[in-house]
Every structure is written in structure tokens, then in C-alpha cells.
Design an enzyme around this catalytic site. Sequence first.
Site, PDB file in Angstrom:
ATOM      1  N   GLU A 190      -2.446  11.496  -5.464  1.00  0.00           N
ATOM      2  CA  GLU A 190      -2.390  13.214  -5.309  1.00  0.00           C
ATOM      3  C   GLU A 190      -0.974  13.390  -4.870  1.00  0.00           C
ATOM      4  OE1 GLU A 190      -4.686  15.514  -5.522  1.00  0.00           O
ATOM      5  OE2 GLU A 190      -6.295  13.934  -5.961  1.00  0.00           O
ATOM      6  N   GLU A 230     -10.835  -9.890  -3.713  1.00  0.00           N
ATOM      7  CA  GLU A 230     -10.371  -9.801  -2.336  1.00  0.00           C
ATOM      8  C   GLU A 230     -10.090 -11.181  -1.813  1.00  0.00           C
ATOM      9  OE1 GLU A 230     -13.457  -9.347   1.209  1.00  0.00           O
ATOM     10  OE2 GLU A 230     -13.594  -7.773  -0.052  1.00  0.00           O
TER      11      GLU A 230
END
Length: 679
Positions: A94, A125
Site C-alpha cells: 500500500e 515456513e
Amino acid sequence: MRMTPSPASAIDALGDLQTESPNLLARSIDTLDTLGLCKAFNHEEARVCPAIECCLPFIASLIEDLVPRLQTGGRLIYVGAGNSGRVGFMDCSELPVTFSTKEDQFLAIVAGGSQAIISAQEAAEDSEEDGSAQLHKLQITCDDTVIGISASGRTPFVIGALKVAIKQGALTAAITNTTPSTIGGLAVTHSIVPIVGPEYLAGSTRLKAGSAAKQILNMISTCSMIKMGKTYGGLMIDVRAKNYKLLARGRRIIRQVYRILQENGHPFADFVRDPNQIDDLGLNTLIETCGGKVKLACSVVVSGLPHDVARQRLDLVHGNFHSFVDSLKPPVYYQDTGLSGPPDEEFFLAIDGGGTKCAVTIASRSGIVAQAKAGAGNFHCVPIEVLLDHIRSAVTKAISLIPQESRRLFSTDMPRFAAVWAGLAGLQHAKRRDTLTKSLEKVFGVSAKNGSLRLSSDSELPSARIGIENPTRRGISLIAGTGSVATAFKQDSNGDVIPIGRAGGWGSLIGDQGSAFDIGKQAVQALLTSVELSQGTETDCLTELELAVLASLGHFKEGLLSRILFSGTEMKNNIADLARVVTALGFRTNPDPQAVEILTSAARSLVRLVKPLAKKQICDPATSSLVLSGALMKMPDFQSLFLHELSREGLHAFRNVVTVDDPSAVAALFLASKHPRTT
């Protein structure tokens, strides 16, 4: 993908993690109606904000270290797996549209790659090697910042990435929700641990842990952008207008910025066209001419300059709109300095060299013209050659900020200053003072012999305030920053300010009582004492303050003293930085009693520095000024505490008490007001 097995340690016993524990309050949720479920869920989420509030000093410290790196082009890199990685991606994606940042300056590294953002890649992960490889690809430098996000504090992918970042000397931070943790044991620069407790659904860290991570990342990025001047009056002035909604927002921002400046008495407001009198089509055309850059359009409106000239002026202040607006105003100066008239060919330079930064101010006889900062300016922190480079760098930055019309007066890139005052920490013990003097004379074209160069300790700079305001002819300057020192001074018959006494300034090894270092040291001593008392017991007896200090130092009690003592040249600053923790707890609405005790002790130590100078033979308080400066004295709560303790000792009768926020500014103004005009 090869997975790295988790280490067989108590820390990685997943069932023992706070984020994996079952929530006792949620045991009955299966029997609740829908409204009851929502209420219970909301009740749990309400724990997020208080948990983050406890971490605010650490978040603020990270932001203060991050912003200078971003300003010099360093990157901010989020690293996470699963929901943590997606939260990081959401935040940084953003920033380019909201604040016109470069897309390659804010990155999110997610375990499993871009596909993991769309659909879960749970096995990714577990590869520490992959996390390490992803960071190696980015060629991390010391200008970059890497923030690892792991609710459990043991995600191998994140650990691998952080290890590389630490090795490469990057600024590092970790956001976790468990303590102790494997990541907490790494030597990250900033550790942020909001303890939100067991999740509404055991182990579902997309809930409270995810909410905490999102809020913290929003806080880090947004506050950093504000500090970089990408907002004005709470408005997103650096937004790019790329669609109809953003174009409409851009028009509103331009009109609101003008209104704010008009209300604040901006001197150019009456000489440029009011954008509220320009129709939407006209503002759309302006924004399009500026390439959709709303901040540039605002700069054109408030200055009346062509967009290419306004862009150049913005570039000179590194895109900071606040600095751009200030450059349009008459130079700022103290109203009672007696300085007047337009800037002329004479410029004056003051240098404030401290352990963490070198701050410079350039002034004319009309007031402050430009200011800038660079690296450390303490004579004992850096070699003399590096010190001179830092001074030159800061002065060059300041010169670049001087309005073009004034710079036309320079015959070279470096103006010949009428006078220079260099106040450098540690100078009183310097062995190469002559070398430094000759170097400064050569760089700035001044002379110590004829008085155009003044070289002193940084502790003397605040004394210039008495020379500007002149309500008294004597005073005591008290600096309470990373270190502490008190200096008595007087005005001589020529109006110059000279030192006549000194107390403290002994350095961290045997002195610095009442300083940020002293406050941090007392907090560490309290923690170590409690750790020693808890030996042989099954329960921790750490207080809230001690837990906060422990969190700031890495969460692990084991090897705590060694980590403090052998943290290298940064040890003093690391300990001084703990003053943030103590002041945050001591000056909040419900003060922590242990923090208050430490802060009171520090204030009393500062009183003891003032006391030997506050006597008739040196500086009689009844006819003298008390000049306060340093980071601690900029805090109203601490200053009030100090003045209260001063009064308790019967030293409250100073003729006046003033605070110097910027010693280099005061010293530059003093030079400009007292130096004889050239003919």
C-alpha cells in the site's frame, strides 16, 4: 523443498507456546448463540491494543532508527510465513500509492514465494535455508532494515532470514507473541513482543497475533512516512492521483493544505491564487501537469512557483513538504535577538558534535538559514578524519537547503563563513586539538587566532542563550542527554560568553549521573538484582519495569550480563536507550513506582551537578539564568521533576529558567548577533 527440523529445545516445544495454549475462556464457545460468539470474539480481540501499548517505547525506538535509513535510500523488508508474511505484504504493497514511495524500497519476503500470498504454502515456513537464501539474493547492506514477523518466535524461514540480516549489519527487528523464543535469542536490534495470550481458537495466530502484527506494521510504516514529511496536517499529501477517487482526494488535499497554511498565517498565502477559487477542472489540470503528484501540486499552489522550479526546491529538502514550506518563509529566529534586515553575504556556522550525531546550523544576521545533521561528532567516538568528514557532510547538506537566491552570493560551493563555533563532545580531553583546529581553519577559511573560529566542548554551546537574550550576565548550563554536565558561564565586557566553572562530564565509566545512561544503568542493575534473587526458586519475581527492560535486551536471562558488557562500542548507547522504557513507564497515567524511583534519583543527581556552581562566588541564582538542554530536558515531565527536586534543595530562585532545544541554532544566532560587521 528441504525442511529444516526444529531444534530439540524447550523453546520449540510447540505445546508450551503462549500462541498454542488453549484459551480457558473459549471452552464454552461451542454452546454460545451467534451474538454470544461475536461478543466473546470481540472481548478477546480487545486484548490486542493493551498488549501493543506496552511495546510502544520499542516501536518508537525502531522508527527513529529506521527513518534515517529510509531517507538515504535504504530498504524496509518484511519477512514472514503464512499469515505473518501476508500481513507484511499487505502493508508494504500500500505504501507506493499512499506515499509515492519507490516500489523496490519496501519489500515483503514470504515463505513459499508470491504463490503463498494467494494460497497457503504451509511447508515453506520450515526451511531456514530458504529464508537465508531469499535474503542473500537481496544483497542486504547496513542501510537496509529487516523486520521478521513470527507469532511463535520460532519460524525457521524467518530465523534464517534474520541471521543473514544481522550478519550483514542491517538494522533488524522482530515481532513475536511469545517469550522466551528462539528469535528473541537472536541479536536483533529491536525486539517487539506484544503478549496477546492464547487465541480464541487455540493456535490460530491469524486472530489476535495477526491483528497485533498488522497494527504494529501499520504504525511503523505510517509513522515513518509522517517523520519523513510525506504528510501535512494529517493529510496524505504524497498520494499519487491515478484514478478518479484519488484525483478527487488530491483536489481536496490541495484546498485543505492552503486553508491550513492560511490559518497559520503563512506569509505567502495572500500572494498566490486561492485553490478554493479554482474549479475542479483547473485543479485536475494542475495535478496532471505535476505527473499526478499531489505534493508537488500543493507546492506549486502555496509557492506560486512553476512546477519544475517547485520540484527542484522540493528535491533540495529531500521531498519534505514541511521543510519546503519553511523555505518559503522569512528565516526563523528568536524574536528577541534584535536581528533584522535581509540576509547579506555574511554567514555564521555552529557545529554541535555529540556521540550519536553532528548537528549544524547556518545563520545570517537575519536569522537561521539552514540546518542539517550527519554522523557522530564526539572526539573520542570516531577518528579525527572521520569526525571532519561528518562535519563536512552536515555542512554540505545544510548548504544545499539554503534558498537559491542566497546561494548566488557564494563565490564557491563552500561559503567563507564570517565566524564558526565548533562545540565537540570530548574536546576537553583531546590530544590532537591543534590538528583539529588547523583542519577546521582550512575547510572553512577561518582562524582561531583572530577569533573567527571558536573551538569548545559541546557543553558550552547552550550558554550562548544568555548572550542572545541578555536578561542576566551569568548562568548555569545543564545538559542531560546520553551524558550529563553542568557549566557555569558569564558575559565579558565584549559581550562574549566564557566558561567560569564546570561540574560533571566525567564520562560513563565514573560519571554521567542523572543522564539517560544513568537511568538505563539503574534499570539494568534492578533487573540483574532481581535475576540473582530468583536463583533457586521456581517463580520469577521480576517487576513490570524489569520485564520491559529484559524484553528490550532480548528476553533471555541467561548470559544477560555478558550480552550487556560485551556489546562493543554500542554498549553506552544501548544502555542509554533503556531510558525510553523507564520514562514511558514512569510518566504514564498510572506511573510505575520503580520507574518513578529511578527517575527521581536521576533528577536529584542533576541537582547535585548544579549545586557546586550555584553560589555567589560563581553564579548567584538570584541574578543568574538556568539553561536546560539535552534529550531528557526536552521532556516536560522530566524537566518538571528536576525543577521540583531543585526547589527541594532551595535552588529554585534562579532569575529565569530557559530550555534550549537546539544548541547549534542558539550558538549560530549568537555569532550572528555579536560578530562585528565587515566593511
